[in-house]
Write a protein that holds these residues in place. Structure first.
Motif, mmCIF file in Angstrom:
data_model
loop_
_atom_site.group_PDB
_atom_site.id
_atom_site.type_symbol
_atom_site.label_atom_id
_atom_site.label_comp_id
_atom_site.label_asym_id
_atom_site.label_seq_id
_atom_site.Cartn_x
_atom_site.Cartn_y
_atom_site.Cartn_z
ATOM 1 N N PHE A 99 0.823 -1.209 0.000
ATOM 2 C CA PHE A 99 0.000 0.000 0.000
ATOM 3 C C PHE A 99 0.857 1.259 0.000
ATOM 4 N N ALA A 100 1.868 1.274 0.837
ATOM 5 C CA ALA A 100 2.723 2.463 0.923
ATOM 6 C C ALA A 100 3.362 2.765 -0.430
ATOM 7 N N VAL A 101 3.913 1.741 -1.056
ATOM 8 C CA VAL A 101 4.579 1.931 -2.347
ATOM 9 C C VAL A 101 3.568 2.360 -3.408
ATOM 10 N N ALA A 102 2.422 1.699 -3.460
ATOM 11 C CA ALA A 102 1.421 2.038 -4.481
ATOM 12 C C ALA A 102 0.925 3.471 -4.311
ATOM 13 N N LEU A 103 0.592 3.860 -3.089
ATOM 14 C CA LEU A 103 0.067 5.212 -2.871
ATOM 15 C C LEU A 103 1.113 6.288 -3.132
ATOM 16 N N VAL A 104 2.333 6.053 -2.686
ATOM 17 C CA VAL A 104 3.398 7.036 -2.921
ATOM 18 C C VAL A 104 3.742 7.101 -4.404
ATOM 19 N N ALA A 105 3.779 5.952 -5.075
ATOM 20 C CA ALA A 105 4.093 5.937 -6.507
ATOM 21 C C ALA A 105 3.025 6.672 -7.316
ATOM 22 N N ILE A 106 1.762 6.431 -6.992
ATOM 23 C CA ILE A 106 0.685 7.106 -7.712
ATOM 24 C C ILE A 106 0.784 8.613 -7.517
ATOM 25 N N GLU A 107 1.023 9.023 -6.281
ATOM 26 C CA GLU A 107 1.131 10.460 -6.007
ATOM 27 C C GLU A 107 2.339 11.066 -6.712
ATOM 28 N N SER A 108 3.458 10.343 -6.736
ATOM 29 C CA SER A 108 4.664 10.852 -7.386
ATOM 30 C C SER A 108 4.494 10.955 -8.894
ATOM 31 N N ILE A 109 3.868 9.959 -9.478
ATOM 32 C CA ILE A 109 3.697 9.931 -10.929
ATOM 33 C C ILE A 109 2.680 10.967 -11.388
ATOM 34 N N MET A 110 1.543 11.034 -10.688
ATOM 35 C CA MET A 110 0.459 11.914 -11.124
ATOM 36 C C MET A 110 0.496 13.281 -10.450
ATOM 37 N N ASN A 111 1.367 13.429 -9.456
ATOM 38 C CA ASN A 111 1.506 14.680 -8.717
ATOM 39 C C ASN A 111 0.197 15.117 -8.045
ATOM 40 N N ILE A 112 -0.605 14.122 -7.665
ATOM 41 C CA ILE A 112 -1.867 14.380 -6.963
ATOM 42 C C ILE A 112 -2.248 13.104 -6.213
ATOM 43 N N THR A 113 -2.925 13.266 -5.100
ATOM 44 C CA THR A 113 -3.427 12.111 -4.362
ATOM 45 C C THR A 113 -4.785 11.760 -4.948
ATOM 46 N N ILE A 114 -4.840 10.703 -5.767
ATOM 47 C CA ILE A 114 -6.099 10.366 -6.436
ATOM 48 C C ILE A 114 -7.074 9.667 -5.493
ATOM 49 N N ILE A 115 -6.565 9.093 -4.422
ATOM 50 C CA ILE A 115 -7.428 8.494 -3.410
ATOM 51 C C ILE A 115 -7.534 9.521 -2.283
ATOM 52 N N ALA A 116 -8.633 10.258 -2.273
ATOM 53 C CA ALA A 116 -8.794 11.335 -1.291
ATOM 54 C C ALA A 116 -8.694 10.808 0.133
ATOM 55 N N GLY A 117 -9.130 9.585 0.342
ATOM 56 C CA GLY A 117 -9.071 8.987 1.669
ATOM 57 C C GLY A 117 -7.685 8.568 2.084
ATOM 58 N N ALA A 118 -6.680 8.820 1.262
ATOM 59 C CA ALA A 118 -5.292 8.477 1.601
ATOM 60 C C ALA A 118 -4.494 9.717 1.981
ATOM 61 N N ARG A 119 -5.195 10.787 2.326
ATOM 62 C CA ARG A 119 -4.525 12.004 2.794
ATOM 63 C C ARG A 119 -4.524 12.001 4.319
ATOM 64 N N GLY A 120 -3.540 12.654 4.896
ATOM 65 C CA GLY A 120 -3.494 12.779 6.357
ATOM 66 C C GLY A 120 -3.533 11.428 7.047
ATOM 67 N N TRP A 121 -4.398 11.333 8.080
ATOM 68 C CA TRP A 121 -4.494 10.067 8.815
ATOM 69 C C TRP A 121 -5.097 8.968 7.955
ATOM 70 N N GLY A 122 -5.757 9.326 6.859
ATOM 71 C CA GLY A 122 -6.320 8.331 5.947
ATOM 72 C C GLY A 122 -5.255 7.452 5.314
ATOM 73 N N PHE A 123 -4.049 8.012 5.138
ATOM 74 C CA PHE A 123 -2.937 7.223 4.593
ATOM 75 C C PHE A 123 -2.651 6.028 5.503
ATOM 76 N N TYR A 124 -2.647 6.282 6.811
ATOM 77 C CA TYR A 124 -2.353 5.212 7.765
ATOM 78 C C TYR A 124 -3.497 4.205 7.842
ATOM 79 N N ALA A 125 -4.713 4.672 7.634
ATOM 80 C CA ALA A 125 -5.847 3.753 7.584
ATOM 81 C C ALA A 125 -5.713 2.812 6.377
ATOM 82 N N GLN A 126 -5.215 3.346 5.259
ATOM 83 C CA GLN A 126 -4.986 2.507 4.086
ATOM 84 C C GLN A 126 -3.913 1.446 4.384
ATOM 85 N N LEU A 127 -2.888 1.848 5.127
ATOM 86 C CA LEU A 127 -1.837 0.890 5.498
ATOM 87 C C LEU A 127 -2.397 -0.207 6.389
#
Length: 151
Positions: A99-127
């Motif tokens: 999850f960490a790699v996928a979310l960081v890679a998507i954000e790095s490639i697209m320069n945006i967090t496409i999963i809104a629920g993966a911002r802030g504490w939501g990132f840790y919930a995804q983990l």
């Protein structure tokens, strides 16, 4: 044939639970953010949003999660063969890492967090969703391995 009869169903069960948790966490993060700015959301609206998100995210985020977990579990399976007593821990770490790699890679490639629920504490919930998926896969795969005396 053991792959199709034992490991694939274990993977699919793990993936489905992981995706469902990730989608649920995403939906509730978004709802919480709306409530924080003063928007009233009824219980029925929460349920409908959660179900709509699950269906809407399935083809994209579901596929991303499936690929990330498949790769992570494959690599972890190779490590597991040398260290079978750490199976559960290895697969939990693999789920979190996927999850960490996928979310960081998507954000790095697209320069945006496409999963809104993966911002802030939501990132840790995804983990956490990834950790649960790794745990479930480890338990199901371990049952298969112990039945075939391949430890």
């Amino acid at each position: 044939m053991p792959f199709l009869t034992r490991l694939l169903p274990s993977f699919l069960a793990s993936w489905l639970l992981t995706f469902t948790l990730a989608s649920l966490f995403h939906s509730q993060y978004v709802v919480n953010q709306l409530v924080n700015v003063g928007i009233e959301i009824s219980f029925n609206d929460r349920v409908n949003l959660t179900l709509d998100d699950w269906l809407g995210l399935l083809p994209t985020y579901g596929a991303i999660i499936a690929v990330a977990l498949a790769f992570a579990f494959l690599v972890t399976g190779l490590v597991y063969r040398k260290h079978p007593k750490y199976g559960i821990q290895l697969f939990v770490i693999a789920g979190v890492t996927a999850f960490a790699v996928a979310l960081v890679a998507i954000e790095s490639i697209m320069n945006i967090t496409i999963i809104a629920g993966a911002r802030g504490w939501g990132f840790y919930a995804q983990l956490i969703a990834g950790a649960v998926g790794g745990y479930v896969f480890a338990v199901l795969a371990k049952n298969y391995i112990s039945r075939n005396d391949r430890c």
